[in-house]
Design a protein around this motif. Structure first.
Motif, mmCIF file in Angstrom:
data_model
loop_
_atom_site.group_PDB
_atom_site.id
_atom_site.type_symbol
_atom_site.label_atom_id
_atom_site.label_comp_id
_atom_site.label_asym_id
_atom_site.label_seq_id
_atom_site.Cartn_x
_atom_site.Cartn_y
_atom_site.Cartn_z
ATOM 1 N N TRP A 15 0.982 -1.137 -0.086
ATOM 2 C CA TRP A 15 -0.030 -0.027 0.101
ATOM 3 C C TRP A 15 0.717 1.316 -0.093
ATOM 4 O O TRP A 15 1.873 1.349 0.763
ATOM 5 N N ASN A 16 0.940 2.315 -0.965
ATOM 6 C CA ASN A 16 1.561 3.285 -1.068
ATOM 7 C C ASN A 16 1.377 4.544 0.009
ATOM 8 O O ASN A 16 2.176 5.366 0.211
ATOM 9 N N GLN A 17 0.248 4.155 0.862
ATOM 10 C CA GLN A 17 0.069 5.140 1.784
ATOM 11 C C GLN A 17 0.409 4.583 3.196
ATOM 12 O O GLN A 17 -0.062 5.252 4.135
ATOM 13 N N ARG A 18 0.935 3.456 3.261
ATOM 14 C CA ARG A 18 1.070 2.848 4.444
ATOM 15 C C ARG A 18 2.106 3.498 5.483
ATOM 16 O O ARG A 18 1.607 3.549 6.649
ATOM 17 N N SER A 19 2.920 4.079 4.939
ATOM 18 C CA SER A 19 3.991 4.727 5.997
ATOM 19 C C SER A 19 3.328 5.737 6.792
ATOM 20 O O SER A 19 4.026 5.786 7.874
ATOM 21 N N HIS A 20 2.361 6.371 6.510
ATOM 22 C CA HIS A 20 1.737 7.555 7.152
ATOM 23 C C HIS A 20 0.381 7.357 7.485
ATOM 24 O O HIS A 20 -0.375 8.211 7.756
ATOM 25 N N ALA A 21 -0.162 6.137 7.208
ATOM 26 C CA ALA A 21 -1.534 6.133 7.353
ATOM 27 C C ALA A 21 -2.248 6.344 8.550
ATOM 28 O O ALA A 21 -3.150 6.623 8.835
ATOM 29 N N LYS A 22 -1.160 6.019 9.837
ATOM 30 C CA LYS A 22 -1.729 6.303 10.916
ATOM 31 C C LYS A 22 -2.144 7.672 11.145
ATOM 32 O O LYS A 22 -2.945 8.311 12.125
ATOM 33 N N ASN A 23 -1.478 8.760 10.459
ATOM 34 C CA ASN A 23 -1.746 9.890 10.614
ATOM 35 C C ASN A 23 -2.375 10.687 9.562
ATOM 36 O O ASN A 23 -3.157 11.508 9.947
ATOM 37 N N TRP A 24 -2.157 10.245 8.454
ATOM 38 C CA TRP A 24 -3.246 10.910 7.366
ATOM 39 C C TRP A 24 -3.230 9.852 6.136
ATOM 40 O O TRP A 24 -2.183 9.357 5.781
ATOM 41 N N LEU A 25 -4.241 10.214 5.533
ATOM 42 C CA LEU A 25 -4.495 9.522 4.214
ATOM 43 C C LEU A 25 -4.979 10.601 3.244
ATOM 44 O O LEU A 25 -5.835 11.300 3.590
ATOM 45 N N LEU A 26 -4.476 10.801 1.901
ATOM 46 C CA LEU A 26 -4.950 11.701 0.941
ATOM 47 C C LEU A 26 -5.256 11.047 -0.340
ATOM 48 O O LEU A 26 -4.389 10.324 -0.857
ATOM 49 N N GLY A 58 -21.417 8.051 -1.016
ATOM 50 C CA GLY A 58 -21.150 7.098 0.087
ATOM 51 C C GLY A 58 -20.584 5.569 -0.604
ATOM 52 O O GLY A 58 -20.259 4.802 0.028
ATOM 53 N N GLY A 59 -20.131 5.871 -1.843
ATOM 54 C CA GLY A 59 -19.713 4.545 -2.320
ATOM 55 C C GLY A 59 -18.098 4.855 -2.779
ATOM 56 O O GLY A 59 -17.345 5.563 -2.167
ATOM 57 N N LYS A 60 -17.418 4.202 -3.909
ATOM 58 C CA LYS A 60 -16.310 4.238 -4.214
ATOM 59 C C LYS A 60 -15.969 5.810 -4.771
ATOM 60 O O LYS A 60 -16.881 6.392 -5.481
ATOM 61 N N GLY A 61 -14.971 6.219 -4.180
ATOM 62 C CA GLY A 61 -14.489 7.590 -4.336
ATOM 63 C C GLY A 61 -15.088 8.722 -3.569
ATOM 64 O O GLY A 61 -14.832 9.703 -3.916
ATOM 65 N N SER A 62 -15.479 8.330 -2.362
ATOM 66 C CA SER A 62 -16.010 8.964 -1.254
ATOM 67 C C SER A 62 -14.720 9.750 -0.604
ATOM 68 O O SER A 62 -15.136 10.961 -0.295
ATOM 69 N N ILE A 63 -13.914 8.956 -0.265
ATOM 70 C CA ILE A 63 -12.943 9.579 0.732
ATOM 71 C C ILE A 63 -12.122 10.337 0.011
ATOM 72 O O ILE A 63 -11.170 9.906 -1.038
ATOM 73 N N VAL A 64 -11.679 11.600 0.626
ATOM 74 C CA VAL A 64 -11.048 12.735 -0.010
ATOM 75 C C VAL A 64 -9.566 12.596 0.899
ATOM 76 O O VAL A 64 -8.497 12.688 0.476
ATOM 77 N N ALA A 65 -9.965 12.531 2.280
ATOM 78 C CA ALA A 65 -8.796 13.055 3.346
ATOM 79 C C ALA A 65 -9.354 11.932 4.527
ATOM 80 O O ALA A 65 -10.391 12.112 4.875
ATOM 81 N N VAL A 66 -8.497 11.500 5.142
ATOM 82 C CA VAL A 66 -8.650 11.060 6.572
ATOM 83 C C VAL A 66 -7.388 11.423 7.411
ATOM 84 O O VAL A 66 -6.229 11.286 6.898
ATOM 85 N N VAL A 67 -7.638 12.205 8.584
ATOM 86 C CA VAL A 67 -6.413 12.873 9.128
ATOM 87 C C VAL A 67 -6.603 12.460 10.845
ATOM 88 O O VAL A 67 -7.894 12.868 11.339
ATOM 89 N N ALA A 68 -5.689 12.053 11.386
ATOM 90 C CA ALA A 68 -5.887 11.500 12.768
ATOM 91 C C ALA A 68 -6.012 12.841 13.665
ATOM 92 O O ALA A 68 -5.145 13.974 13.391
ATOM 93 N N GLY A 69 -6.821 13.027 14.643
ATOM 94 C CA GLY A 69 -7.122 14.055 15.308
ATOM 95 C C GLY A 69 -8.085 15.020 14.627
ATOM 96 O O GLY A 69 -8.573 14.765 13.624
#
Length: 306
Positions: A15-26, A58-69
């Motif tokens: 997964w190309n976002q695994r290194s920072h997944a706990k803090n943020w996803l974009l 609410g389907g595929k393509g819904s998430i733009v960003a997830v940020v911890a906190g």
């Protein structure tokens, strides 16, 4: 079997976002013209800020960003990784009344109209009404305890007052909780009877219930921003005349956010899509029987919704 899926079949290791997944996803490719921003809890009360694209429904393509906190500075830093030219294409963003969400939307999407969710406004009024009910209930409990203690000291039997529907006063106040959430036309026969008894004894609850329902009526039956402003101003005056402290707090909150609240009347946009997405996350979490590995949970979530 599960470990084999986790390590080899799922694709999680690559997964190309695994290194920072706990803090943020974009996922900048999911950015749309109409967005929702809200917070949700993934595990043990840990909050994440989630930005979603309404067009994906609410389907595929819904998430733009997830940020911890929920710290505005941190979320802004992540969202600014998306080129400014793309962020300026956002036309509208719905949010709740939290100051951090307002700041995030303002800083990251300067061209977007910010719309405060009407249901959060109505929820404040409903909570103010329930606060008044709970205060009366505590007063009823105190009165009952004093009556019981007096009966003991005088060696007499304590008999609580029974109302015509069989409730005691404290039961009436406890069981009226859902009555006060519902519109009058949706009451059952038992709830109608309970409401009559409640409002006969507590005139302030009747007035507070009417204020709550009239606020809902404004949002449901107003289609013009100027009419909305006038009707909210009249509602504010009714609150002032009532003298209810809890409702004065609600009126002040509306005043402090009136510009973004009034934006609702342009397109009648709400943050319901964000609340719906939060419900999907909770359902997904229950399938996992909780979240043991946040990174893997987020990976699975983004495979479905990003």
């Amino acid at each position: 079997m599960l470990r084999h899926y986790h390590d080899y079949q799922s694709g999680f290791k690559n997964w190309n976002q695994r290194s920072h997944a706990k803090n943020w996803l974009l996922y900048p490719q999911n950015l749309g013209s109409h967005l929702s921003i809200d917070e949700t809890s993934l595990s043990h009360g840990e909050l994440y800020t989630i930005l979603t694209n309404k067009a994906a429904k609410g389907g595929k393509g819904s998430i733009v960003a997830v940020v911890a906190g929920t710290k505005a500075e941190k979320v802004i830093e992540v969202l600014r990784k998306i080129p400014e030219s793309q962020r300026k294409k956002v036309k509208e963003i719905t949010l709740d009344m939290a100051g951090n969400m307002e700041l995030i939307a303002k800083r990251c999407f300067p061209k977007a109209t910010r719309v405060t969710d009407r249901f959060h406004v109505q929820k404040l009024a409903a909570e103010a009404l329930q606060e008044m009910r709970v205060k009366h209930r505590w007063d009823a409990l105190d009165a009952e305890n004093e009556a019981i203690e007096h009966a003991k000291s005088t060696s007499t039997d304590y008999q609580p007052e029974l109302l015509s529907n069989g409730d005691t006063i404290k039961q009436l106040l406890a069981r009226s909780r859902y009555v006060l959430y519902k519109k009058q036309k949706d009451w059952t026969e038992n709830q109608k009877q309970r409401a009559i008894l409640l409002f006969e004894r507590y005139a302030d609850l009747k007035k507070a219930y009417e204020l709550t329902m009239s606020l809902s009526h404004i949002f449901e039956h107003t289609n013009d921003k100027l009419y909305g402003l006038a009707r909210l101003a009249k509602w504010h005056e009714k609150v002032r005349q009532s003298g209810f402290k809890a409702f004065n707090t609600v009126a002040r909150s509306i005043q402090n956010h009136y510009e973004t609240i009034l934006n609702y009347f342009d397109n009648r946009s709400t943050n319901a899509s964000a609340e719906s997405f939060n419900a999907k996350i909770k359902a997904f979490r229950s399938q996992f029987r909780g979240v043991r590995n946040i990174e893997f949970f987020l990976y699975r979530l983004t495979q479905l919704y990003a």
